[in-house]
Design an enzyme around this catalytic site. Structure first.
Site, PDB file in Angstrom:
ATOM      1  N   GLY A   1      73.062  71.249  -8.974  1.00 29.24           N
ATOM      2  CA  GLY A   1      71.726  71.823  -9.088  1.00 29.24           C
ATOM      3  C   GLY A   1      70.641  71.217  -8.226  1.00 29.24           C
ATOM      4  O   GLY A   1      69.466  71.547  -8.378  1.00 29.24           O
TER       5      GLY A   1
ATOM      6  N   LYS B   1      76.347  76.505   4.265  1.00 27.52           N
ATOM      7  CA  LYS B   1      77.140  75.379   4.769  1.00 27.52           C
ATOM      8  C   LYS B   1      78.411  75.888   5.435  1.00 27.52           C
ATOM      9  O   LYS B   1      79.102  76.754   4.901  1.00 27.52           O
ATOM     10  CB  LYS B   1      77.510  74.431   3.623  1.00 27.52           C
TER      11      LYS B   1
ATOM     12  N   ASP C   1      81.782  83.863 -11.310  1.00 29.19           N
ATOM     13  CA  ASP C   1      82.167  84.044  -9.912  1.00 29.19           C
ATOM     14  C   ASP C   1      81.446  85.280  -9.378  1.00 29.19           C
ATOM     15  O   ASP C   1      81.675  86.389  -9.866  1.00 29.19           O
ATOM     16  CB  ASP C   1      83.681  84.236  -9.850  1.00 29.19           C
TER      17      ASP C   1
END
Length: 211
Positions: free
Chosen positions: A60, A166, A101
């Protein structure tokens, strides 16, 4: 024995890491917070009133940074932050968390219900797959995770919105960049100071959806 020595070295390096110490001082859940802070400042992203979706958010720290940027003086949020992950996350005031998900329709529907028809200003993805050490398998896994984040951003961003994602240098990296360039007007690579020198991680910032 070698593995034990390696893990001991990693723990020692981690404890001595200035960004780990700084994260503890400032109350961030992970040193990754400083990577996002540097990218937001250099790219001049995230303003009061923005709608932010944080993919793969647990533990988080990126959601904490987003909250800081959108927090009013009374502690309320000027904007909206929705965090998703398949792992539980300790609650953060003002951050709406979805456990699940986001590739699943039911999880996407939950997200869309929370957005209430609003488009997103900023999609964050610090997601990384579990790596095997087999280069060909790992590059395919990395590409898949990046593709998921890109597809999500393409469907939910405002035309002038941005994606921070990323990725990892190596086989398949140039293809990930190329894919982003087919959908976004501007794509830049960022290697923040808080990113370890040994790490091949590189953050891609994609802005402005092509019509």
């Amino acid at each position: 024995m070698a593995k034990k020595k390696f893990s001991k070295n990693w723990v020692n390096q981690h404890i001595q890491d200035p960004y780990v110490k700084l994260a503890q001082q400032k109350g961030y859940r992970a040193r990754a917070a400083f990577k996002l802070l540097e990218i937001l400042d250099s790219e001049k992203l995230l303003e009061p009133g923005d709608v932010v979706v944080d993919l793969g958010a647990t533990p988080g720290s990126w959601s904490q940074v987003a909250r800081e940027r959108l927090k009013r003086s009374d502690g309320s949020i000027n904007g909206q932050i929705i965090a998703l992950d398949m792992l539980e996350m300790e609650p953060i005031a003002g951050v709406e968390f979805i456990l699940g998900d986001f590739r699943e329709d039911s999880v996407l529907r939950t997200l869309e219900d929370k957005l209430q028809g609003k488009s997103v200003d900023l999609v964050l993805s610090d997601m990384a797959p579990n790596l095997t050490g087999v280069a060909s398998a790992d590059s395919a896994r990395i590409a898949h995770v990046c593709e998921l984040a890109q597809d999500f951003a393409a469907r939910h961003l405002k035309p002038d919105g941005a994606l921070i994602m990323k990725a990892f240098h190596g086989s398949g990296f140039s293809q990930i960049v190329q894919n982003l360039k087919t959908q976004f007007v501007k794509v830049v690579e960022r290697k923040p100071k808080a990113s370890r020198d040994k790490s091949s991680e590189t953050f891609l910032v994609a802005r402005g959806l092509k019509a």
